[in-house]
Design an enzyme around this catalytic site. Structure first.
Site, mmCIF file in Angstrom:
data_model
loop_
_atom_site.group_PDB
_atom_site.id
_atom_site.type_symbol
_atom_site.label_atom_id
_atom_site.label_comp_id
_atom_site.label_asym_id
_atom_site.label_seq_id
_atom_site.Cartn_x
_atom_site.Cartn_y
_atom_site.Cartn_z
ATOM 1 N N GLN A 260 0.893 -1.166 0.000
ATOM 2 C CA GLN A 260 0.000 0.000 0.000
ATOM 3 C C GLN A 260 0.929 1.212 0.000
ATOM 4 O OE1 GLN A 260 -3.213 0.991 -0.241
ATOM 5 N NE2 GLN A 260 -2.474 3.067 0.100
ATOM 6 N N CYS A 261 1.065 1.861 -1.145
ATOM 7 C CA CYS A 261 2.090 2.907 -1.277
ATOM 8 C C CYS A 261 1.577 4.322 -1.050
ATOM 9 C CB CYS A 261 2.750 2.817 -2.650
ATOM 10 S SG CYS A 261 3.833 1.377 -2.791
ATOM 11 N N GLN A 262 0.283 4.563 -1.204
ATOM 12 C CA GLN A 262 -0.223 5.910 -0.955
ATOM 13 C C GLN A 262 -0.180 6.183 0.543
ATOM 14 O OE1 GLN A 262 -4.415 6.713 -1.764
ATOM 15 N NE2 GLN A 262 -3.859 8.555 -2.870
ATOM 16 N N GLU B 262 -7.103 2.473 -5.375
ATOM 17 C CA GLU B 262 -7.340 2.523 -6.818
ATOM 18 C C GLU B 262 -6.123 2.125 -7.640
ATOM 19 O OE1 GLU B 262 -7.279 4.991 -4.620
ATOM 20 O OE2 GLU B 262 -6.334 6.799 -5.392
ATOM 21 N N HIS C 191 -16.356 3.960 -6.492
ATOM 22 C CA HIS C 191 -15.337 4.964 -6.170
ATOM 23 C C HIS C 191 -13.991 4.591 -6.805
ATOM 24 C CE1 HIS C 191 -13.467 8.063 -3.562
ATOM 25 N NE2 HIS C 191 -12.438 7.243 -3.585
ATOM 26 N N GLU C 192 -13.577 3.353 -6.608
ATOM 27 C CA GLU C 192 -12.255 2.955 -7.117
ATOM 28 C C GLU C 192 -12.235 2.937 -8.645
ATOM 29 O OE1 GLU C 192 -10.223 3.250 -4.890
ATOM 30 O OE2 GLU C 192 -11.430 2.881 -3.121
ATOM 31 N N HIS D 285 -11.723 6.376 -9.931
ATOM 32 C CA HIS D 285 -10.334 6.844 -9.853
ATOM 33 C C HIS D 285 -9.549 6.588 -11.141
ATOM 34 C CE1 HIS D 285 -9.314 8.592 -6.039
ATOM 35 N NE2 HIS D 285 -9.818 7.606 -5.329
ATOM 36 N N GLU E 257 -9.510 13.104 -4.829
ATOM 37 C CA GLU E 257 -10.618 12.514 -4.066
ATOM 38 C C GLU E 257 -11.950 13.241 -4.229
ATOM 39 O OE1 GLU E 257 -10.513 9.674 -3.136
ATOM 40 O OE2 GLU E 257 -8.395 9.217 -2.900
ATOM 41 N N ASP F 109 -0.097 11.437 5.549
ATOM 42 C CA ASP F 109 -1.037 10.557 6.260
ATOM 43 C C ASP F 109 -1.689 11.292 7.432
ATOM 44 O OD1 ASP F 109 -0.548 8.441 4.589
ATOM 45 O OD2 ASP F 109 0.778 7.368 5.966
ATOM 46 N N TYR G 145 -12.237 14.711 0.310
ATOM 47 C CA TYR G 145 -13.324 13.964 -0.319
ATOM 48 C C TYR G 145 -14.608 14.804 -0.355
ATOM 49 C CZ TYR G 145 -10.506 9.726 0.489
ATOM 50 O OH TYR G 145 -9.519 8.779 0.486
HETATM 51 ZN ZN LIG Z 1 -10.435 7.617 -3.347
#
Ligand SMILES: [Zn+2]
Length: 679
Positions: free
Chosen positions: A147-149, A294, A319-320, A323, A342, A414, A422
């Site tokens: 998970q890089c984001q 995403e 949602h994904e 993206h 977002e 983060d 969003y």
């Molecule tokens: Zn999103």
């Protein structure tokens, strides 16, 4: 060259103005047994001229890293040679800059400098979680996923870890047989008995498998992702497969098959052609820290959205998929402009869901337009409530409640993460849509914006200029006056709720234009229980609830029940419900069968019970926190426990976190740990 801005969350971006990674090749060897990843990243970079790199002086190129053991850096451009490099001072949030010395003749005939970095990830790698076989569904094979984001790619490979830098890539990823690898790219087959060696080359090796991938569309580093484990797949359509451990495959397929291709078709209608080739879905183990991610060509989702087909969680898929255009094709240039990812995606997601509702209505003889407005209004009003709750919790002056927050002091993105980009982003777009007349007028611009900026990274001023340029040349005089009156500074840069949020009568207020029909029933039921127990003293309601056109709450569809519990929990954020009220609620919306199949309902219900001081909720809470690492659930549940008046809850929060933190993804573990320290 892709558009580049200086990104304060990236050493590479700050040091290498105008420089960029154009192509990458990742050769990785994953050893689940000793939880290690090693290999080589080969990067084709282009640099600003004259000179190479600005702040670092000529002849230096800077990459982002975090906790990487860099062994060797080579120039691949002829004549190939080893390059001197140094790792800078480690920053707690941003990691460690890797400075590479470049000779004057480093460029090849294409104006690129090709650098190969041999390295190994450390056990502190914040992007990766290794799961023991006991932590998986099948309990027979280990599992690993990334998970890089937002800025964790730098702990997986040396890169320019900024959403403002996009590159195409190829990857060879080796795992021990019989594991498989899925990646956010196009699969190019597998070579049996082959593995990535220490120098990054792929060589023969018994008992290993090497999977090959290609991502021909330029992506930022945070969208590089893979998962490895015992993976099976099943087709939903020509371009959508669902991947999962075999034990969960049928359930995942049954949940997503009715909606995934429909969502994709609706999205294409609103946003333009889908250009990524594959649009697969990967259902991860329960420790996946987000609802969905995403990752291009292969959306990652948590199994906690499987809800027995009650339709309450498939909006995550919408949602994904959205993206693919907003965030992936057109990306924010830095995390300060995250709302361009977002806010736009929530906007497109809700248009997709409304389109589906309209199609359903049309095919059953109903009024498509009415159904569209109702669904959009239902989703939008739920979002507005979340926005209000978020601003209330963070405080109306909190700088991270600005749509475009300032991260220039090198904070961890983060930490700035919340519902603000969003929901405030969504609200802003609905306002801008109303300013030009509505969906019909706005949609051609929306499509044109995405087509023009495809494969680029954008910032807020760029969007504002494009919007004004487009509409100033199209609208009549009165509308132009409306455009001139937009208070951009307040919308973009002021903290707190957006303008017009509480002014529901203003014609340009999004609130005034939402259809509240579906939402009304939810609000009435929440306020019924809220008012009957307003002091939290457990007085039973004086009269029975009178259902509206949406019918008896015990028969409500999943989305209405989730919305009701969310609404009630917002109403009762400060004064807990009395324990006596809980069974009344449970029987009113027929909670028991829903709790079994829907983790979202389980989470919302546990939170209400914990706040009410219901000790019998403790075991269920601990069970959920032991199995699921999704931050949407674990952060509020730990916060509720640690801030409770019940001593037993507070004690359990600390001991439980010690017990489970090693089973969470490093991002979730970090965030819960910070939450607990704050309390
Ligand atoms: Zn999103």
């Amino acid at each position: 060259m892709p558009f580049v801005v200086r990104d304060p969350s990236s050493f590479a971006s700050m040091a290498t103005a105008g420089g960029s990674v154009r192509r990458a090749s990742l050769n990785l060897r994953i050893s689940p047994e000793d939880a290690s990843i090693a290999g080589a990243a080969t990067l084709a970079v282009v640099v600003q001229k004259p000179g190479v790199g600005e702040a670092e002086g000529a002849g230096t190129f800077v990459l982002d890293t975090r906790a990487l053991a860099v062994q060797r850096v080579c120039l691949e451009t002829a004549p190939a040679r080893e390059l001197a490099f140094s790792l800078g001072v480690e920053d707690a949030h941003l990691g460690t800059p890797l400075s590479i010395s470049l000779p004057p003749d480093a460029e090849n005939e294409n104006g690129e400098i090709v650098i190969k970095v041999q390295y190994a990830c450390s056990p502190e790698c914040s992007a990766v979680q290794f799961l023991k076989k006991e932590q998986t569904l099948g309990k027979s094979h280990p599992y690993v996923f990334t998970q890089c984001q937002a800025i964790h790619a730098r702990s997986l490979f040396p890169c320019m870890d900024s959403p403002g830098v996009k590159f195409t890539y190829e990857a060879n990823v080796s795992v021990p047989a019989p594991l498989s690898v899925a990646m956010a790219a196009l699969p190019q087959g597998v070579t049996e008995n082959a593995a990535v060696a220490e120098d990054g080359s792929v060589t023969e090796e018994d008992g290993w498998r090497t999977f090959h991938f290609k991502q021909p569309t330029p992506v930022p580093a945070y969208l590089v992702a893979f998962a490895a484990g015992n993976l099976a797949k099943k087709a939903i359509s020509d371009r959508i497969d669902v991947y999962c451990e075999p034990e969960g495959l049928e359930e995942a397929h049954a949940e997503f098959a009715p909606v995934a291709e429909r969502y994709l078709v609706a999205a294409e209608d609103i946003a333009g052609p889908y250009t990524w080739g594959r649009c697969d879905l990967l259902v991860l183990p329960f420790s996946f820290p987000y609802g969905g991610m995403e990752n291009p060509c292969l959306t990652f989702v948590t199994p906690s959205i499987l809800s027995g087909g009650d339709g309450s969680q498939t909006h995550v898929i919408a949602h994904e998929i959205a993206h693919s255009w907003t965030g992936n094709l057109v990306s924010c240039a830095s995390w300060e402009h995250f709302w361009l990812n977002e806010g736009f995606t929530v906007f497109l997601e809700r248009k997709i869901l409304a389109r589906i509702a309209a199609d359903d209505a049309a095919s059953s003889g109903g009024d498509a337009k009415v159904a569209h407005a109702r669904e959009f209004g239902f989703q939008a009003l739920g979002g507005a409530q979340e926005l209000k709750e978020t601003v209330g919790r963070m405080g109306p002056d909190h700088r991270f409640t600005c749509l475009v927050p300032d991260l220039s002091t090198g904070e961890d993105p983060d930490d700035a993460f919340s519902k603000i980009p969003y929901e405030k982003g969504f609200y802003t777009l609905v306002y801008l849509e109303l300013c030009v007349g509505g969906d019909e007028e706005f949609n051609p611009f929306f499509k044109a914006w995405l087509a023009t900026k495809a494969n680029m990274s954008v910032h807020t001023e760029e969007f504002k200029t494009a919007y004004l340029d487009y509409f100033n040349s199209k609208v009549d005089l009165p509308r132009r006056a409306v455009l001139e009156s937009i208070d951009w500074n307040s919308w973009l840069h002021k903290p707190g709720l957006p303008p017009l949020f509480d002014d529901t009568s203003a014609s340009l207020s999004p609130h005034a234009n939402y259809d509240a029909t579906l939402r009304d029933g939810v609000m009435r039921l929440a306020s019924y229980f809220h008012h009957s127990d307003i002091m939290g003293i457990g007085t039973p309601p004086a009269s029975a609830f009178v259902p509206g056109p949406e019918g008896d709450p015990s028969t409500w569809p999943g989305p209405l029940v989730v919305a009701f519990l969310t609404e009630l929990s917002v109403h009762r954020a400060s004064t807990p419900l009395h324990m006596n009220t809980l069974p009344l609620i449970s029987s009113c919306v027929a909670l028991s069968p829903r709790l079994d199949r829907n983790l979202e309902v389980q989470f919302l219900w546990l939170k209400l019970r914990l706040r009410a001081g219901d000790s019998s909720a403790l075991d269920g809470t601990c069970a959920l926190l032991r199995t699921c690492g999704r931050m949407k659930y674990v952060r509020p549940l730990f916060q509720t426990l640690i801030s409770s008046k019940v001593p037993e809850f507070r004690e359990r929060a600390s001991t439980l976190f010690e017990e489970v933190k090693g089973t969470y993804h490093p991002i979730a573990s970090k965030m819960v740990s910070r939450d607990l320290q704050c309390e």
